[in-house]
Design an enzyme around this catalytic site. Sequence first.
Site, mmCIF file in Angstrom:
data_model
loop_
_atom_site.group_PDB
_atom_site.id
_atom_site.type_symbol
_atom_site.label_atom_id
_atom_site.label_comp_id
_atom_site.label_asym_id
_atom_site.label_seq_id
_atom_site.Cartn_x
_atom_site.Cartn_y
_atom_site.Cartn_z
ATOM 1 N N HIS A 123 0.836 -1.215 -0.024
ATOM 2 C CA HIS A 123 0.017 0.021 0.008
ATOM 3 C C HIS A 123 0.891 1.235 -0.110
ATOM 4 C CE1 HIS A 123 -2.703 2.970 1.888
ATOM 5 N NE2 HIS A 123 -3.685 2.167 1.619
ATOM 6 N N ASP A 200 3.337 -4.666 8.211
ATOM 7 C CA ASP A 200 2.062 -3.859 7.960
ATOM 8 C C ASP A 200 0.878 -4.934 8.026
ATOM 9 O OD1 ASP A 200 -0.277 -2.710 6.871
ATOM 10 O OD2 ASP A 200 0.735 -1.804 5.145
ATOM 11 N N GLN A 203 -4.364 -5.198 6.918
ATOM 12 C CA GLN A 203 -5.288 -5.954 6.703
ATOM 13 C C GLN A 203 -5.647 -7.499 7.416
ATOM 14 O OE1 GLN A 203 -7.835 -5.410 4.284
ATOM 15 N NE2 GLN A 203 -6.893 -3.372 4.153
ATOM 16 N N LYS A 226 -9.997 -1.027 10.802
ATOM 17 C CA LYS A 226 -10.166 -2.188 9.938
ATOM 18 C C LYS A 226 -10.464 -3.479 10.623
ATOM 19 C CE LYS A 226 -7.426 -0.247 6.644
ATOM 20 N NZ LYS A 226 -8.048 0.103 4.985
ATOM 21 N N CYS A 363 -4.815 2.306 -3.418
ATOM 22 C CA CYS A 363 -3.508 2.849 -2.874
ATOM 23 C C CYS A 363 -2.217 2.013 -3.260
ATOM 24 C CB CYS A 363 -3.786 3.143 -1.598
ATOM 25 S SG CYS A 363 -4.922 4.329 -1.233
HETATM 26 N N1 PLP Z 1 -1.595 -0.688 4.668
HETATM 27 C C1 PLP Z 1 -2.548 -1.639 4.149
HETATM 28 C C2 PLP Z 1 -2.293 -2.979 3.528
HETATM 29 C C3 PLP Z 1 -3.761 -1.206 4.055
HETATM 30 O O1 PLP Z 1 -4.865 -1.752 3.232
HETATM 31 C C4 PLP Z 1 -4.091 0.215 4.460
HETATM 32 C C5 PLP Z 1 -5.450 0.590 4.223
HETATM 33 O O2 PLP Z 1 -6.100 0.267 3.486
HETATM 34 C C6 PLP Z 1 -3.185 1.045 5.408
HETATM 35 C C7 PLP Z 1 -1.716 0.343 5.275
HETATM 36 C C8 PLP Z 1 -3.378 2.404 5.635
HETATM 37 O O3 PLP Z 1 -4.375 2.340 6.818
HETATM 38 P P1 PLP Z 1 -4.735 3.744 7.182
HETATM 39 O O4 PLP Z 1 -5.302 4.540 6.160
HETATM 40 O O5 PLP Z 1 -5.862 3.327 8.188
HETATM 41 O O6 PLP Z 1 -3.470 4.292 8.051
#
Ligand code: PLP
Length: 405
Positions: A123, A200, A203, A226, A363
């Site tokens: 992401h 990370d 998910q 999430k 993203c």
């Molecule tokens: N990393 C992953 C794999 C994600 O799916 C997301 C959000 O969709 C993020 C990071 C960023 O999360 P946040 O926008 O809640 O900070």
Amino acid sequence: MLPPESLLSDFLILDQSIHGQRLVYLDNAATTQKPMPVLLASRHYYEAINSNIHRGTHQLARAATEAFENARKTVAEHLHAASGDEVIFTSGTTASINLVAGILALSGRIGPGDEVLVSTLEHHSNIVPWQMLCQRTGATLKVIPCHDNGTLDQQAFHSLLGGRVKILALTWISNAFGTVNPVAEMTRAAKAAGALVLIDAAQAIAHLPTDVQAIGADFLAFSGHKIYAPTGIGVLWGRAELLAELPPWQGGGEMIKEVTFEHTTYNDLPFKYEAGTPNIEGAIALAAALDYVNAIGLDAIHAHETALIRSAAEALGGIPSVRLYGPADRSGSLSFSIEGHHHYDIGTLLDHMGVAVRTGHHCCQPLMARFGITGTVRASFALYNTPQDVAALVTATAKAVAMLG
Ligand code: PLP
């Protein structure tokens, strides 16, 4: 198998019509809906104990502090962290990753000639902070490539570790394709090569049990929203001895021991990284969400979602002109495109049939570029989804294909 029907009454938002059709919510990778116990935890905080925490002597301040620190304990237990000192409350995954990239840049541990390793599946939140770190330190960003089935090229990963990798920043589950990376195995290899590892778990947190000690990484980031908690709250877990050594990040109240105009000494963990008034209600509601999920059991949730995603993949794959992305054993998200049609048009038609999916690059522009596409249609699953939701998705997609011709 989970009986989601018995849980649906906890999610009042799902009981509504969209364009005259039953709402079928399949945008859970973007954000999940919140069950009643989470809403009640937020409401109880504001109705009964709203107060600033830690320094108050009055009863409300003590009650709010206790609830906030109990929430930290709940998160620590959920993650199998060695202690609550390793749990830093942030505003979400993005803030947690930026915090780590920021303090590593300040630390002097990374310099010109060093490498930061990410994967094609990341992401933007797990790419851009590392690019910024590279700009600040003179390090180079390296990328683990992926195969056509959306899994990472493990051979290439091992060759990349031969360089001067200082940190591996890796997603556990891809939000775009649902690929589940073998994080414990990859962490072991990266640590053996002398790198730090950040996972990370944005998910993964809602789909798999998380045990930071079993994974063996140095940092893990996730967002509350999430996993059925509110937006604006998240967590950075980090190994205590490492966080104790690394420099502070934001300056302000709570992160200090003593301040004079000449000199400041910093607080112990976890407060060293929690400058300013935190999202107190968010942390308390996050703990309620973790309790909710744990009462059902993440193994049961995962088995339920996996059955749904497999049947959705099988049925969608049977529609001519549908192309599925990612491996067969995906988790959480199912991405597809329809030959000759823009993902946005499909998403709009699905919405008119009551089916909420996400369309676009999710993203993950570099991943989309790797597959020569600008985006996909993504259906993503949660504990409250049902086989009827899968049937609605498949029927609506088949209709959309027929309408678009
Ligand atoms: N990393 C992953 C794999 C994600 O799916 C997301 C959000 O969709 C993020 C990071 C960023 O999360 P946040 O926008 O809640 O900070």
